[in-house]
Design a protein around this motif. Structure first.
Motif: not given
Length: 190
Positions: A87-93
């Protein structure tokens, strides 16, 4: 491979509306000191493996992973997913996108980015070796080695020159990152 990305605008909304969201900046301490998102925790990518079990076991809430452009954050996301934390997300850019939209940033000591330093060093070595080859032809082989190294760096998404430059005194933060403090902040979100 996990690929859950969200844009910088969505990250801004999450920070404002979901207090359990934790921003984890996986850049080097010097990059973090240069500029970071207010409230972000600095946990350099090179420290993640050593503390992987603790991060997976202790981290509460949603983790949004941030680096300069998104590549290192994706590497971190993959490591966490392989260890059971999905349950992680990568901040695009990454920070590039955050700053491009004029979002708030805490600024510290300014220095050139590692990417810019790599371009300067690699370009200088190639230029000098080509010029030296006018006097001593075998010197052009150095330019070939640098080209091969840059190609390998692109294919593997690693950069030995960047890792070496990150160790230079110029690239060291004035205050070293408190890994234990960062891990405690990640665990405090439970």
């Amino acid at each position: 491979m996990t690929d859950n990305t969200i844009d910088a605008y969505t990250v801004r909304s999450l920070v404002e509306t979901e207090p359990g969201t934790l921003l984890v900046d996986v850049r080097t301490p010097a990059e973090y000191e240069n500029a970071h998102i207010p409230g972000a925790v600095n946990l350099p990518l090179q420290q993640v493996d050593a503390h992987l079990e603790r991060i997976v076991a202790d981290a509460g809430g949603r983790l949004v992973l941030i680096c300069q452009s998104g590549n290192r954050a994706r590497q971190c996301q993959d490591k966490l997913a392989a260890a059971g934390r999905r349950d992680t997300a990568v901040m695009e850019g990454g920070m590039n996108a955050w700053e491009a939209q004029g979002a708030p940033v805490v600024r510290g000591r300014q220095r050139w980015s590692l990417e810019r330093q790599v371009r300067l060093v690699a370009g200088s070595i190639v230029l000098v070796s080509v010029l030296a080859s006018l006097v001593w032809p075998p010197a052009v082989a150095v330019a070939g080695l640098i080209g091969a190294g840059l190609t390998f760096a692109a294919v593997t998404d690693t950069c030995a020159m960047g890792m070496a430059l990150a160790r230079l005194p110029y690239n060291q933060p004035r205050n070293h990152v408190d890994i234990e403090g960062s891990l405690e902040r990640i665990g405090a979100r439970r």
